[in-house]
Design a protein around this motif. Structure first.
Motif, PDB file in Angstrom:
ATOM      1  N   ILE A  80       0.834  -1.201   0.000  1.00  0.00           N
ATOM      2  CA  ILE A  80       0.000   0.000   0.000  1.00  0.00           C
ATOM      3  C   ILE A  80       0.872   1.256   0.000  1.00  0.00           C
ATOM      4  O   ILE A  80       0.555   2.254  -0.655  1.00  0.00           O
ATOM      5  N   GLN A  81       1.997   1.201   0.697  1.00  0.00           N
ATOM      6  CA  GLN A  81       2.890   2.364   0.769  1.00  0.00           C
ATOM      7  C   GLN A  81       3.512   2.699  -0.582  1.00  0.00           C
ATOM      8  O   GLN A  81       3.937   3.838  -0.811  1.00  0.00           O
ATOM      9  N   SER A  82       3.564   1.723  -1.473  1.00  0.00           N
ATOM     10  CA  SER A  82       4.106   1.967  -2.809  1.00  0.00           C
ATOM     11  C   SER A  82       3.223   2.930  -3.608  1.00  0.00           C
ATOM     12  O   SER A  82       3.653   3.485  -4.627  1.00  0.00           O
ATOM     13  N   LEU A  83       1.980   3.155  -3.138  1.00  0.00           N
ATOM     14  CA  LEU A  83       1.088   4.115  -3.798  1.00  0.00           C
ATOM     15  C   LEU A  83       1.537   5.555  -3.541  1.00  0.00           C
ATOM     16  O   LEU A  83       1.127   6.478  -4.240  1.00  0.00           O
ATOM     17  N   LYS A  84       2.363   5.740  -2.502  1.00  0.00           N
ATOM     18  CA  LYS A  84       2.860   7.079  -2.142  1.00  0.00           C
ATOM     19  C   LYS A  84       4.347   6.957  -1.805  1.00  0.00           C
ATOM     20  O   LYS A  84       4.763   7.135  -0.659  1.00  0.00           O
ATOM     21  N   PRO A  85       5.188   6.684  -2.804  1.00  0.00           N
ATOM     22  CA  PRO A  85       6.613   6.434  -2.542  1.00  0.00           C
ATOM     23  C   PRO A  85       7.381   7.654  -2.024  1.00  0.00           C
ATOM     24  O   PRO A  85       8.472   7.496  -1.472  1.00  0.00           O
ATOM     25  N   SER A  86       6.820   8.854  -2.181  1.00  0.00           N
ATOM     26  CA  SER A  86       7.514  10.062  -1.720  1.00  0.00           C
ATOM     27  C   SER A  86       7.528  10.191  -0.196  1.00  0.00           C
ATOM     28  O   SER A  86       8.321  10.944   0.363  1.00  0.00           O
ATOM     29  N   ILE A  87       6.636   9.454   0.467  1.00  0.00           N
ATOM     30  CA  ILE A  87       6.570   9.501   1.934  1.00  0.00           C
ATOM     31  C   ILE A  87       7.495   8.437   2.509  1.00  0.00           C
ATOM     32  O   ILE A  87       7.270   7.241   2.323  1.00  0.00           O
ATOM     33  N   THR A  88       8.536   8.869   3.198  1.00  0.00           N
ATOM     34  CA  THR A  88       9.487   7.912   3.787  1.00  0.00           C
ATOM     35  C   THR A  88       9.048   7.459   5.179  1.00  0.00           C
ATOM     36  O   THR A  88       9.165   6.288   5.521  1.00  0.00           O
ATOM     37  N   LYS A  89       8.569   8.390   5.985  1.00  0.00           N
ATOM     38  CA  LYS A  89       8.039   8.022   7.308  1.00  0.00           C
ATOM     39  C   LYS A  89       6.575   7.641   7.130  1.00  0.00           C
ATOM     40  O   LYS A  89       5.669   8.435   7.353  1.00  0.00           O
ATOM     41  N   ASN A  90       6.378   6.403   6.733  1.00  0.00           N
ATOM     42  CA  ASN A  90       5.057   5.956   6.281  1.00  0.00           C
ATOM     43  C   ASN A  90       4.322   5.057   7.271  1.00  0.00           C
ATOM     44  O   ASN A  90       3.286   4.467   6.935  1.00  0.00           O
ATOM     45  N   THR A  91       4.847   4.933   8.495  1.00  0.00           N
ATOM     46  CA  THR A  91       4.243   4.049   9.496  1.00  0.00           C
ATOM     47  C   THR A  91       4.138   4.776  10.831  1.00  0.00           C
ATOM     48  O   THR A  91       5.065   5.486  11.222  1.00  0.00           O
ATOM     49  N   TYR A  92       3.019   4.581  11.504  1.00  0.00           N
ATOM     50  CA  TYR A  92       2.869   5.155  12.850  1.00  0.00           C
ATOM     51  C   TYR A  92       3.152   4.078  13.897  1.00  0.00           C
ATOM     52  O   TYR A  92       2.639   2.962  13.810  1.00  0.00           O
ATOM     53  N   SER A  93       3.962   4.454  14.866  1.00  0.00           N
ATOM     54  CA  SER A  93       4.166   3.620  16.043  1.00  0.00           C
ATOM     55  C   SER A  93       3.446   4.329  17.187  1.00  0.00           C
ATOM     56  O   SER A  93       3.793   5.462  17.533  1.00  0.00           O
ATOM     57  N   ILE A  94       2.432   3.675  17.758  1.00  0.00           N
ATOM     58  CA  ILE A  94       1.590   4.311  18.773  1.00  0.00           C
ATOM     59  C   ILE A  94       1.575   3.481  20.051  1.00  0.00           C
ATOM     60  O   ILE A  94       1.463   2.258  20.016  1.00  0.00           O
ATOM     61  N   TYR A  95       1.704   4.192  21.165  1.00  0.00           N
ATOM     62  CA  TYR A  95       1.659   3.581  22.499  1.00  0.00           C
ATOM     63  C   TYR A  95       0.444   4.153  23.214  1.00  0.00           C
ATOM     64  O   TYR A  95       0.209   5.363  23.191  1.00  0.00           O
ATOM     65  N   PHE A  96      -0.326   3.279  23.853  1.00  0.00           N
ATOM     66  CA  PHE A  96      -1.543   3.726  24.542  1.00  0.00           C
ATOM     67  C   PHE A  96      -1.648   2.986  25.873  1.00  0.00           C
ATOM     68  O   PHE A  96      -1.676   1.760  25.913  1.00  0.00           O
ATOM     69  N   SER A  97      -1.683   3.754  26.978  1.00  0.00           N
ATOM     70  CA  SER A  97      -1.736   3.134  28.305  1.00  0.00           C
ATOM     71  C   SER A  97      -2.967   3.597  29.067  1.00  0.00           C
ATOM     72  O   SER A  97      -3.047   4.760  29.475  1.00  0.00           O
ATOM     73  N   PRO A  98      -3.943   2.730  29.266  1.00  0.00           N
ATOM     74  CA  PRO A  98      -5.112   3.094  30.076  1.00  0.00           C
ATOM     75  C   PRO A  98      -4.731   3.105  31.544  1.00  0.00           C
ATOM     76  O   PRO A  98      -3.696   2.562  31.934  1.00  0.00           O
ATOM     77  N   ARG A 108      -9.071   1.233  37.596  1.00  0.00           N
ATOM     78  CA  ARG A 108      -9.991   0.256  37.029  1.00  0.00           C
ATOM     79  C   ARG A 108      -9.245  -0.772  36.189  1.00  0.00           C
ATOM     80  O   ARG A 108      -8.313  -0.446  35.470  1.00  0.00           O
ATOM     81  N   GLU A 109      -9.639  -2.031  36.310  1.00  0.00           N
ATOM     82  CA  GLU A 109      -9.069  -3.089  35.487  1.00  0.00           C
ATOM     83  C   GLU A 109      -9.912  -3.241  34.217  1.00  0.00           C
ATOM     84  O   GLU A 109     -11.142  -3.131  34.261  1.00  0.00           O
ATOM     85  N   PHE A 110      -9.245  -3.499  33.109  1.00  0.00           N
ATOM     86  CA  PHE A 110      -9.957  -3.635  31.838  1.00  0.00           C
ATOM     87  C   PHE A 110      -9.829  -5.064  31.323  1.00  0.00           C
ATOM     88  O   PHE A 110      -8.771  -5.688  31.438  1.00  0.00           O
ATOM     89  N   THR A 111     -10.900  -5.565  30.725  1.00  0.00           N
ATOM     90  CA  THR A 111     -10.856  -6.863  30.069  1.00  0.00           C
ATOM     91  C   THR A 111     -10.219  -6.679  28.690  1.00  0.00           C
ATOM     92  O   THR A 111     -10.064  -5.555  28.206  1.00  0.00           O
ATOM     93  N   LYS A 112      -9.867  -7.774  28.055  1.00  0.00           N
ATOM     94  CA  LYS A 112      -9.275  -7.695  26.716  1.00  0.00           C
ATOM     95  C   LYS A 112     -10.257  -7.072  25.720  1.00  0.00           C
ATOM     96  O   LYS A 112      -9.861  -6.291  24.843  1.00  0.00           O
ATOM     97  N   ASP A 113     -11.528  -7.408  25.856  1.00  0.00           N
ATOM     98  CA  ASP A 113     -12.543  -6.830  24.963  1.00  0.00           C
ATOM     99  C   ASP A 113     -12.643  -5.315  25.159  1.00  0.00           C
ATOM    100  O   ASP A 113     -12.792  -4.560  24.196  1.00  0.00           O
ATOM    101  N   GLN A 114     -12.559  -4.869  26.420  1.00  0.00           N
ATOM    102  CA  GLN A 114     -12.627  -3.431  26.709  1.00  0.00           C
ATOM    103  C   GLN A 114     -11.389  -2.708  26.178  1.00  0.00           C
ATOM    104  O   GLN A 114     -11.482  -1.589  25.667  1.00  0.00           O
ATOM    105  N   LEU A 115     -10.239  -3.362  26.286  1.00  0.00           N
ATOM    106  CA  LEU A 115      -9.011  -2.775  25.766  1.00  0.00           C
ATOM    107  C   LEU A 115      -9.059  -2.697  24.234  1.00  0.00           C
ATOM    108  O   LEU A 115      -8.598  -1.716  23.644  1.00  0.00           O
TER     109      LEU A 115
END
Length: 276
Positions: free
Chosen positions: A48-66, A71-78
């Motif tokens: 899919i990234q080959s559709l926009k080869p001019s973009i080098t930073k083409n991936t997001y790395s995201i961290y999310f901490s509830p 409160r404890e969360f179930t896997k479905d809630q997470l």
């Protein structure tokens, strides 16, 4: 809730990391990818990234901490939280892999998201980290949970007295130090470790102070607005100059004074010489 996000070049190693977590990672969700290995998933991203080869930073790395303290969360809630987080960022239709990490004792979510959509357009990465945090704040408020700002405020109030003690030790240690090593040694003797922080280039960025008794760690700026590496350097430089000045003054005082009493000279010899 806390979230961080940044645009990267993307790699099989990045995908492998979120799929591992010391063998404990749990896949919560994926979208429009079928690969089972990091290499296979990366290949699908790259297609899919080959559709926009001019973009080098083409991936997001995201961290999310509830907030798993209130409160404890179930896997479905997470999973639901993760999906809502991506929707807030406008990434719910892009390719992504979402996994849960628990090895640290604080459950948190990792994402690898293709920044390039199926229409070949790149998602706007301007202020993406700020937007990710704003999304986390919104999700927390909707659920009546602590936001990152709430947590920072509580931590600041809880450590108020300790930070005052460290500030006092800092002033005492820098007042006579003639090198950073001497300053750090003085702080260590008072119960605090000083740790330099550096940029990737190796340039010194600042320092942190750790209270050994409580293991609490603080950025220099958390101890006081004027507590900065640059200002510490200036103070040390001034101490060195003062030391040099005192040493010179001491040398002058120890140097014998010249005897300036009148003595014999060619002009008064005739008064003291022997006449024929």
């Amino acid at each position: 809730m806390v979230s961080q996000a940044n645009a990267t070049k993307g790699s099989a190693e990045g995908i492998r990391y979120i799929m591992d977590d010391k063998g404990q990672a749990v896949e919560l969700d994926r979208n429009m990818i079928s690969g089972e290995t990091p290499t296979e998933i990366l290949a699908e991203f790259r297609e899919i990234q080959s559709l926009k080869p001019s973009i080098t930073k083409n991936t997001y790395s995201i961290y999310f901490s509830p907030d798993n303290v209130q409160r404890e969360f179930t896997k479905d809630q997470l999973q639901e939280l993760g999906r809502e987080h991506l929707k807030e960022l406008g990434l719910e239709k892009n390719q992504y892999l979402m996994t849960l990490h628990t090895s640290t004792g604080k459950p948190h979510i990792h994402f690898q998201v293709n920044r390039i959509g199926f229409d070949g357009q790149a998602h706007n990465d301007s202020n993406i980290s700020k937007k990710a945090q704003e999304s986390a704040e919104k999700l927390a408020k909707e659920r009546g949970l602590l936001t990152a700002k709430d947590i920072r405020k509580m931590h600041k109030e809880k450590t108020k007295e300790l930070r005052k003690e460290i500030h006092q030790a800092y002033n005492q240690s820098k007042s006579k130090a003639t090198s950073f090593e001497e300053f750090a040694r003085s702080m260590h003797n008072r119960g605090y470790n000083v740790e330099l922080t550096k940029q990737r280039s190796g340039k010194i960025q600042g320092f942190r102070i750790v209270d050994r008794q409580s293991s609490q760690s603080f950025k220099a700026s958390e101890i006081g607005k004027e507590v900065r590496y640059g200002k510490l350097e200036m103070s040390i430089s001034e101490n060195i100059q003062q030391k040099i000045k005192k040493e010179k003054e001491a040398q002058i005082e120890l140097k014998p004074k010249r005897d300036r009493s009148p003595g014999l000279s060619r002009y008064n010899l005739k008064y003291y010489g022997t006449s024929k």
